[in-house]
Write a protein that holds these residues in place. Structure first.
Motif, PDB file in Angstrom:
ATOM      1  N   THR A 313       0.833  -1.203   0.000  1.00 23.89           N
ATOM      2  CA  THR A 313       0.000   0.000   0.000  1.00 23.89           C
ATOM      3  C   THR A 313       0.868   1.254   0.000  1.00 23.89           C
ATOM      4  N   VAL A 314       1.939   1.239   0.797  1.00 24.94           N
ATOM      5  CA  VAL A 314       2.864   2.374   0.809  1.00 24.94           C
ATOM      6  C   VAL A 314       3.493   2.565  -0.571  1.00 24.94           C
ATOM      7  N   ILE A 315       3.935   1.475  -1.178  1.00 21.59           N
ATOM      8  CA  ILE A 315       4.591   1.543  -2.496  1.00 21.59           C
ATOM      9  C   ILE A 315       3.633   2.075  -3.558  1.00 21.59           C
ATOM     10  N   GLU A 316       2.385   1.617  -3.535  1.00 16.38           N
ATOM     11  CA  GLU A 316       1.425   2.115  -4.519  1.00 16.38           C
ATOM     12  C   GLU A 316       1.096   3.583  -4.280  1.00 16.38           C
ATOM     13  N   GLY A 317       1.098   4.000  -3.016  1.00 19.60           N
ATOM     14  CA  GLY A 317       0.887   5.412  -2.716  1.00 19.60           C
ATOM     15  C   GLY A 317       2.029   6.268  -3.227  1.00 19.60           C
ATOM     16  N   LEU A 318       3.234   5.757  -3.112  1.00 17.27           N
ATOM     17  CA  LEU A 318       4.406   6.459  -3.646  1.00 17.27           C
ATOM     18  C   LEU A 318       4.351   6.503  -5.165  1.00 17.27           C
ATOM     19  N   ARG A 319       3.972   5.400  -5.782  1.00 12.38           N
ATOM     20  CA  ARG A 319       3.871   5.357  -7.234  1.00 12.38           C
ATOM     21  C   ARG A 319       2.824   6.368  -7.734  1.00 12.38           C
ATOM     22  N   LEU A 320       1.713   6.441  -7.024  1.00  7.75           N
ATOM     23  CA  LEU A 320       0.655   7.376  -7.412  1.00  7.75           C
ATOM     24  C   LEU A 320       1.130   8.828  -7.284  1.00  7.75           C
ATOM     25  N   ALA A 321       1.932   9.111  -6.257  1.00  6.30           N
ATOM     26  CA  ALA A 321       2.481  10.462  -6.113  1.00  6.30           C
ATOM     27  C   ALA A 321       3.364  10.819  -7.297  1.00  6.30           C
ATOM     28  N   CYS A 322       4.156   9.843  -7.753  1.00 12.65           N
ATOM     29  CA  CYS A 322       4.971  10.067  -8.952  1.00 12.65           C
ATOM     30  C   CYS A 322       4.074  10.350 -10.155  1.00 12.65           C
ATOM     31  N   PHE A 323       3.050   9.534 -10.336  1.00 13.45           N
ATOM     32  CA  PHE A 323       2.125   9.679 -11.456  1.00 13.45           C
ATOM     33  C   PHE A 323       1.439  11.042 -11.437  1.00 13.45           C
ATOM     34  N   ALA A 324       0.951  11.437 -10.258  1.00 11.43           N
ATOM     35  CA  ALA A 324       0.180  12.682 -10.140  1.00 11.43           C
ATOM     36  C   ALA A 324       1.039  13.937 -10.203  1.00 11.43           C
ATOM     37  N   THR A 325       2.361  13.763 -10.182  1.00 11.11           N
ATOM     38  CA  THR A 325       3.258  14.907 -10.353  1.00 11.11           C
ATOM     39  C   THR A 325       3.991  14.848 -11.688  1.00 11.11           C
ATOM     40  N   GLY A 326       3.654  13.845 -12.502  1.00  9.93           N
ATOM     41  CA  GLY A 326       4.302  13.701 -13.801  1.00  9.93           C
ATOM     42  C   GLY A 326       5.742  13.247 -13.704  1.00  9.93           C
ATOM     43  N   SER A 327       6.058  12.468 -12.656  1.00  6.38           N
ATOM     44  CA  SER A 327       7.433  12.017 -12.412  1.00  6.38           C
ATOM     45  C   SER A 327       7.591  10.568 -12.845  1.00  6.38           C
ATOM     46  N   GLN A 328       8.448  10.321 -13.813  1.00  4.89           N
ATOM     47  CA  GLN A 328       8.598   8.960 -14.339  1.00  4.89           C
ATOM     48  C   GLN A 328       9.443   8.069 -13.452  1.00  4.89           C
ATOM     49  N   ASP A 329      10.224   8.697 -12.545  1.00  2.00           N
ATOM     50  CA  ASP A 329      11.057   7.930 -11.630  1.00  2.00           C
ATOM     51  C   ASP A 329      11.361   8.788 -10.409  1.00  2.00           C
ATOM     52  N   LEU A 330      12.157   8.260  -9.485  1.00  4.19           N
ATOM     53  CA  LEU A 330      12.440   8.973  -8.243  1.00  4.19           C
ATOM     54  C   LEU A 330      13.273  10.219  -8.476  1.00  4.19           C
ATOM     55  N   SER A 331      14.133  10.169  -9.480  1.00  2.00           N
ATOM     56  CA  SER A 331      14.932  11.349  -9.794  1.00  2.00           C
ATOM     57  C   SER A 331      14.037  12.519 -10.185  1.00  2.00           C
ATOM     58  N   ALA A 332      13.023  12.239 -10.994  1.00  2.00           N
ATOM     59  CA  ALA A 332      12.082  13.288 -11.385  1.00  2.00           C
ATOM     60  C   ALA A 332      11.243  13.747 -10.197  1.00  2.00           C
ATOM     61  N   LEU A 333      10.850  12.810  -9.335  1.00  2.00           N
ATOM     62  CA  LEU A 333      10.068  13.178  -8.154  1.00  2.00           C
ATOM     63  C   LEU A 333      10.822  14.164  -7.273  1.00  2.00           C
ATOM     64  N   LYS A 334      12.132  13.996  -7.188  1.00  2.00           N
ATOM     65  CA  LYS A 334      12.934  14.861  -6.317  1.00  2.00           C
ATOM     66  C   LYS A 334      12.954  16.320  -6.785  1.00  2.00           C
ATOM     67  N   SER A 335      12.534  16.560  -8.018  1.00  9.29           N
ATOM     68  CA  SER A 335      12.456  17.935  -8.503  1.00  9.29           C
ATOM     69  C   SER A 335      11.026  18.330  -8.852  1.00  9.29           C
ATOM     70  N   ALA A 336      10.051  17.543  -8.429  1.00  7.63           N
ATOM     71  CA  ALA A 336       8.650  17.858  -8.695  1.00  7.63           C
ATOM     72  C   ALA A 336       8.272  19.180  -8.033  1.00  7.63           C
ATOM     73  N   THR A 337       7.382  19.917  -8.656  1.00  2.73           N
ATOM     74  CA  THR A 337       6.983  21.230  -8.147  1.00  2.73           C
ATOM     75  C   THR A 337       6.137  21.089  -6.888  1.00  2.73           C
ATOM     76  N   LEU A 338       6.473  21.891  -5.895  1.00  2.60           N
ATOM     77  CA  LEU A 338       5.686  21.945  -4.674  1.00  2.60           C
ATOM     78  C   LEU A 338       4.762  23.151  -4.697  1.00  2.60           C
ATOM     79  N   ALA A 339       3.550  22.930  -4.250  1.00  2.35           N
ATOM     80  CA  ALA A 339       2.599  24.032  -4.149  1.00  2.35           C
ATOM     81  C   ALA A 339       2.904  24.889  -2.944  1.00  2.35           C
ATOM     82  N   SER A 340       3.501  24.281  -1.930  1.00  6.54           N
ATOM     83  CA  SER A 340       3.924  25.023  -0.750  1.00  6.54           C
ATOM     84  C   SER A 340       5.152  24.333  -0.186  1.00  6.54           C
ATOM     85  N   THR A 341       5.953  25.051   0.567  1.00 10.27           N
ATOM     86  CA  THR A 341       7.173  24.502   1.115  1.00 10.27           C
ATOM     87  C   THR A 341       7.152  24.660   2.628  1.00 10.27           C
TER      88      THR A 341
END
Length: 343
Positions: A313-341
């Motif tokens: 469940t944790v892994i699928e939640g992480l995968r969905l976060a990548c999908f919903a931010t347009g991140s194809q992998d973890l490297s892309a996720l690390k630079s995904a845009t934040l709405a707030s910091t």
């Protein structure tokens, strides 16, 4: 030693009770929001969550964090965790091995773990403070060899020790001893807190000492002050423990600040991580690996399948976060845009 074993058993019961979490402080994940990508242009099932940590290949950036090395039921807990970690391709850190080092009772902390998990990294674990109370390289080497560990965790828990009956109170000169251990051992040394966080100044000191990786283990999850208060019959300790229930550096703040201060140091984010979305936020803030302990403890007392189901469940939640931010992998996720910091 029987007293220590009883205390370790009490620790497990206290965490399972659900009444020893931080109260007025959170890990901070609720304050972090990703900018939503309505057109990800990705195949959700093709998103790559694999990563390397300390040269270990993992199928997902997750660590089953240290839980228990003491109670009689630890044998089943450790077996369940090891088999689940192997099935999922994630890392495993065992609980404190002090009892196993000082007695003939391994409580499942032996070569059976490597039998259950032949291909994933396993991290041994000893309290750093024991270096001030007679431990040296031989004891740490034994901790590594008894489970075929790939790295050693030295955990820091000064507030917990201060509130513990008979706790270890002399922390003078401990840093230099950690440095000596880092030079002497032939496996990486990871230093972690137990839930109060690691500050920038301490992180920099650890890097100077030669530590290979840091687990910030921030505040916002299990409060080990509250745990010790729940176990104590001393009203003064109970009062102090409650006052320090919310002590520490929130996990999100610790991750972000330590990453900025130590940009090249492998970093584990743990403390109050409940979901795959929390894990994604930790990775975005600078963690390389994300650890869970308290949230998976109940599953670990049930079965291998329960642990696997939890982390799937944790892994699928992480995968969905990548999908919903347009991140194809973890490297892309690390630079995904934040709405707030974080503040």
């Amino acid at each position: 030693m029987a007293e220590i074993m009883d205390r370790k058993n009490g620790h497990v019961d206290a965490v399972l009770s659900g009444g020893v979490n931080a109260d007025r402080i959170t890990a901070g994940f609720e304050r972090i929001r990703f900018e939503h990508c309505a057109l990800p242009e990705l195949d959700l099932d093709a998103i790559d969550l694999s990563t390397r940590f300390l040269n270990f290949q993992l199928k997902a950036p997750l660590l089953i964090s240290s839980m228990t090395g003491g109670p009689s039921r630890a044998q089943d807990i450790n077996a369940n965790l090891a088999q689940a970690a192997e099935a999922l391709g994630i890392a495993l850190a065992v609980g404190s091995q002090r009892i196993a080092i000082e007695t003939d009772g391994s409580n499942g902390l032996d070569q059976r773990l490597r039998h259950y998990a032949p291909s994933i990294p396993i991290f041994a674990n000893v309290g750093a403070i024991q270096l001030n109370y007679g431990y040296g390289v031989p004891e740490l080497q034994r901790a590594i060899e008894m489970i075929g560990a790939d790295a050693l965790i030295l955990h820091l828990n000064p507030v917990q020790e201060a509130l513990q009956t008979g706790g270890d109170r002399n922390w003078a000169g401990l840093g230099d001893k950690i440095g000596a251990v880092c030079k002497a051992l032939d496996v990486p040394v990871i230093v972690k807190e137990v839930g109060f966080g690691i500050s920038v100044s301490v992180a920099r000191r650890l890097v100077e000492l030669g530590v290979s990786a840091i687990d910030v283990a921030g505040a916002g999850g299990t409060s080990w002050s509250a745990v010790e208060g729940a176990l104590s019959e001393d009203p003064t300790i109970r009062q102090l423990a409650e006052a320090y229930r919310d002590w520490g550096i929130p996990t999100t703040r610790a991750i972000e600040r330590v990453r900025l201060a130590c940009p090249e140091t492998p970093l584990i984010g743990s403390g109050g991580v409940k979901t795959g979305l929390d894990a994604a936020k930790a990775l975005r803030l600078g963690a390389d690996l994300v650890g869970q302990a308290g949230s998976v403890l109940r599953s670990s007392t049930q079965s291998v399948d329960a642990v696997i189901a939890h982390f799937e469940t944790v892994i699928e939640g992480l995968r969905l976060a990548c999908f919903a931010t347009g991140s194809q992998d973890l490297s892309a996720l690390k630079s995904a845009t934040l709405a707030s910091t974080p503040a």
